[in-house]
Design a protein around this motif. Sequence first.
Motif, mmCIF file in Angstrom:
data_model
loop_
_atom_site.group_PDB
_atom_site.id
_atom_site.type_symbol
_atom_site.label_atom_id
_atom_site.label_comp_id
_atom_site.label_asym_id
_atom_site.label_seq_id
_atom_site.Cartn_x
_atom_site.Cartn_y
_atom_site.Cartn_z
ATOM 1 N N PHE A 288 0.840 -1.119 -0.154
ATOM 2 C CA PHE A 288 -0.007 -0.229 -0.034
ATOM 3 C C PHE A 288 0.953 1.318 0.051
ATOM 4 O O PHE A 288 1.939 1.476 0.391
ATOM 5 C CB PHE A 288 -0.885 0.127 1.349
ATOM 6 N N GLU A 292 -3.162 5.282 -0.212
ATOM 7 C CA GLU A 292 -4.055 4.027 -0.519
ATOM 8 C C GLU A 292 -4.163 3.241 0.745
ATOM 9 O O GLU A 292 -5.105 2.399 0.547
ATOM 10 C CB GLU A 292 -3.126 3.160 -1.658
ATOM 11 N N SER A 296 -8.654 3.547 -0.823
ATOM 12 C CA SER A 296 -8.599 2.681 -2.382
ATOM 13 C C SER A 296 -9.484 1.442 -2.040
ATOM 14 O O SER A 296 -9.961 1.069 -0.954
ATOM 15 C CB SER A 296 -6.939 1.964 -2.248
ATOM 16 N N LYS A 297 -9.725 0.652 -3.258
ATOM 17 C CA LYS A 297 -10.737 -0.368 -3.120
ATOM 18 C C LYS A 297 -10.110 -1.720 -2.407
ATOM 19 O O LYS A 297 -10.860 -2.384 -1.592
ATOM 20 C CB LYS A 297 -10.925 -1.149 -4.850
#
Length: 329
Positions: A288, A292, A296-297
């Motif tokens: 990461f 993020e 983030s997803k």
Amino acid sequence: MQSSSSLFPVALISAERRGDLSEDVYRLKPGNSPDGTVELAVTRLGLAEVAESRGVPVILLHGSFSNRRFWYSPKGLGLGAYLARQGFDVWIPEMRGHGLSRRNRDYAKNRVADYARYDLPAIAAFVREQSGQIPHWIGHSLGGTTLAAALGGQYLGAPAVASVALFGCQVSRTYWPLKIPPVEWGGRFILKRFAQLSGARLKRGPEDEPIGLALESMRWHGLFGRFGDGERDWWKGLAEVDVPLLAVSAAGDRQDPDWACRKLLEQVGSEHRQYLCLGRRQGFSGDFGHVEMLVSKAAQVEVWPLVERWLKDPLTPVTGAQPEVLAVG
């Protein structure tokens, strides 16, 4: 207009329903700092259908060049919205001059020292008054640094803090040129010509940052610098902190590296400490990055549930099916 608080003037400036969430925005005027023009916007999120039965309060502090949208997008996405949907009472302050918080008179001079000494205690008192409970705190980047300063400076303590989670937060990364006095002096001389740093121009985010923050950071990292202000050494003060602490780094974070985030955790004296690095080696889907790690997803699937688990029980190791967690203390 009648104040929404008995502590200091507070106005409810908006009360909206956003899909399944309720969104109330308050404007606080604490009047506790030398600059009496300071106003702080604080957004409260909860489930619209159960607004009168809110859960445990959580305060989310954004990082530099950012605002409340880091935690809660206009489409109702983000860690803040996620936690609200899990039943938490979510509070999202915006620092001086960010988002819905107006720029104060001495905006250019704003520092972490001001946020930690004046703003966070006022926010803590208001949230406690409104919720009737001691809040948990989560800070990302500069938001985490501000939390660390408030804890180390003893401006926040156990009566106002149930637990603390720091994401991408450190103060130990060394900038060697600043150890050379003429370089630091020259840098300060140039920066003092500006009132703020543009997030858009620097491609760092949607908000500007007051130049006072940059000058303060240069002082921390100077030849005889320290993490503190003229009155207190916050770094030493962290050894006296006794609240549950979770520190999270990201393996791909070049701004606040893993080793520096770990060093901050190790300085804190709390009996209950946990450290987590978000990386492929630790069992996550990838390394990461600084943003993020929360936006983030992948974070939605792998990180947000761990945050929820931490908030529900900060005294139990945050263990999952995949991630490797280092429990300290």
